[in-house]
Design a protein around this motif. Sequence first.
Motif, PDB file in Angstrom:
ATOM      1  N   UNK A 157       0.937  -1.278   0.122  1.00 52.93           N
ATOM      2  CA  UNK A 157      -0.023   0.095  -0.019  1.00 52.93           C
ATOM      3  C   UNK A 157       0.923   1.286  -0.002  1.00 52.93           C
ATOM      4  N   UNK A 158       1.885   1.373   0.695  1.00 52.75           N
ATOM      5  CA  UNK A 158       2.676   2.702   1.066  1.00 52.75           C
ATOM      6  C   UNK A 158       4.004   2.568   0.691  1.00 52.75           C
ATOM      7  N   UNK A 159       4.596   1.581   0.383  1.00 53.46           N
ATOM      8  CA  UNK A 159       6.006   1.286  -0.088  1.00 53.46           C
ATOM      9  C   UNK A 159       6.818   1.870   0.895  1.00 53.46           C
ATOM     10  N   UNK A 160       7.913   2.756   0.427  1.00 52.66           N
ATOM     11  CA  UNK A 160       8.948   3.488   1.495  1.00 52.66           C
ATOM     12  C   UNK A 160       8.204   4.563   2.134  1.00 52.66           C
ATOM     13  N   UNK A 161       7.256   5.315   1.641  1.00 55.69           N
ATOM     14  CA  UNK A 161       6.407   6.365   2.219  1.00 55.69           C
ATOM     15  C   UNK A 161       5.371   5.965   3.201  1.00 55.69           C
ATOM     16  N   UNK A 162       5.739   5.371   4.144  1.00 55.71           N
ATOM     17  CA  UNK A 162       4.761   5.059   5.360  1.00 55.71           C
ATOM     18  C   UNK A 162       4.438   6.138   6.227  1.00 55.71           C
ATOM     19  N   UNK A 163       3.246   6.369   6.572  1.00 51.67           N
ATOM     20  CA  UNK A 163       2.758   7.170   7.306  1.00 51.67           C
ATOM     21  C   UNK A 163       3.312   7.271   8.667  1.00 51.67           C
ATOM     22  N   UNK A 164       3.242   5.774   9.164  1.00 52.87           N
ATOM     23  CA  UNK A 164       4.071   5.332  10.548  1.00 52.87           C
ATOM     24  C   UNK A 164       5.523   5.047  10.399  1.00 52.87           C
ATOM     25  N   UNK A 165       6.309   5.286  11.346  1.00 46.97           N
ATOM     26  CA  UNK A 165       7.581   5.221  11.032  1.00 46.97           C
ATOM     27  C   UNK A 165       8.123   3.610  10.801  1.00 46.97           C
ATOM     28  N   UNK A 166       7.828   3.088   9.768  1.00 46.75           N
ATOM     29  CA  UNK A 166       8.563   1.784   9.426  1.00 46.75           C
ATOM     30  C   UNK A 166       9.748   1.902   8.792  1.00 46.75           C
ATOM     31  N   UNK A 167      11.039   2.059   9.544  1.00 44.39           N
ATOM     32  CA  UNK A 167      12.202   2.771   8.809  1.00 44.39           C
ATOM     33  C   UNK A 167      13.337   1.393   8.936  1.00 44.39           C
ATOM     34  N   UNK A 168      13.188   0.406   8.163  1.00 50.51           N
ATOM     35  CA  UNK A 168      14.106  -0.704   7.990  1.00 50.51           C
ATOM     36  C   UNK A 168      15.137  -0.252   7.184  1.00 50.51           C
ATOM     37  N   UNK A 169      15.083   0.845   6.288  1.00 53.03           N
ATOM     38  CA  UNK A 169      16.161   1.526   5.398  1.00 53.03           C
ATOM     39  C   UNK A 169      16.212   2.809   5.791  1.00 53.03           C
ATOM     40  N   UNK A 170      15.847   3.054   7.065  1.00 52.87           N
ATOM     41  CA  UNK A 170      15.874   4.635   7.263  1.00 52.87           C
ATOM     42  C   UNK A 170      14.942   5.497   6.481  1.00 52.87           C
TER      43      UNK A 170
END
Length: 441
Positions: free
Chosen positions: A370-383
């Motif tokens: 749904x969101x790819x790297x632009x996650x509204x919630x901070x899912x940051x495995x790649x920063x």
Amino acid sequence: MNRASLPVASVQDTLSVLSDIVIPTVAKGPIIRRPKIVALTEALDLDTRAVRRMQRLRDTYGPGPLMLRVPGQPRALILDPEHVHRVLAGSPEPFTTASFEKRAALSHFEPKGALITRGPARPDRRRFNEEVLDHESPMHRLSAQLLAVVAEEADELLKTVRRRRYALEWDTFFAAWFRLVRRVVFGDGARDDTKLTDMIFKLRADGNWAFLKPKNKGLRKRFFRRMHRYLERAEPGSLAHVMAHTYATKQTAPDHQVPQWLFAFDPAGMTTFRSLALLASFPEQAERARQEVRESPPLPVLPFLRATVLESLRLWPTTPMVLRQSTRETQWEEGVMPAETGVLIYAPFFHRDETRLPYAHRFAPEVWLEHGFSQPWPLIPFSQGPAICPGRHLVLLLTSNMLAHLITGREVWLRPLNRLGVPGPLPGTLNNYDLRFELSR
Ligand code: HEM
């Protein structure tokens, strides 16, 4: 301007941050993992305990940032999702990536790497990485050649698996993965040069000790000398070839960027193996992945398999502690953070907080679709932000295609079958070193 001070953790809470979060993360090996400690972390469920600790701190102190009561350099813990976005969007100014401990650790093998560079050389080194790694593109310009390498190495790996009565274990996978990595970075000529990668493993092991261990300059010199042979050869179809055709200034230090890639391909291998464990444990999703592979063109993007890899990184991030350092005083809703504060973002807290995320402990690749790297919630495995991992698309290209080869046309079983505890919540740690699979004939 609110000149109030940010909330400060009590001595007891500061000690609990050290014992529950910082010490286990450091003990596992931030630069190269220590398998025995990873096994212990899993057995004692320490990663779950660390997330619980973070939840309690958030409930006690509010959004923070929370200053820790430590001597020497001030330290702040990020507790609020919006603050994660703010810090990562503010790299490298006013939050430099070149934090004190990162410089101490990485300077063992890449003193001029972009990640630990401050000042005017930083944008140039970052640009060089972005260009060589095609960082905005899901398909690297070398995709055709790189995917041929993945296919050949996957085939070789499967032959070995057949010889081992269809058993697949970490050591076999890791050896195959690094043959692939050497070919991707330096070309076919480096395929079997295990000595080269052993050198960087050794330098990384020193890096785990940061400033507690003197630099092994002799080994570093020998490693660079050996690596230069491949960089000078610039074999077509490899990243070394792209490097040779990428603009470099006197400041770029192209060779110092490469150790970071070799370092980071290691967690990419771990993640592939953990993703395989997910697919082996969730047959419905594995079938969806196989269908995606069947219906894809010869140079496939494989969004579902990429989402699977990203999901494995959400569940078990390979960079759990994202570190920044403030270069000047910064103003927050709750008060002022002094300059030169070490800022700690503990990713598992944001990835696995079941009080905020309904999917915290389950396998939910749809989140990434749904969101790819632009996650509204901070899912940051790649920063995230200007210092986001420039290798992310390349990683997803190689890992998703490796998985495609391993699962297509065969069943994959995890041994023991319920190693992931499915259908219950997924474990806080997944020790990649003791994962065992059986493949169908
Ligand atoms: C699973 C695999 C990988 C993960 C999870 C990952 C994650 C990350 C993260 C979280 C950072 C930011 C670190 C920080 O701010 O301290 C980063 C930086 C970086 N990564 Fe990756 N990475 C992976 C693989 C790779 C690979 C294979 C390459 C190169 C081929 C690469 C190249 C880089 C570079 C050059 C930086 C520094 C960026 C900068 O200084 O702005 N990474 N990576």
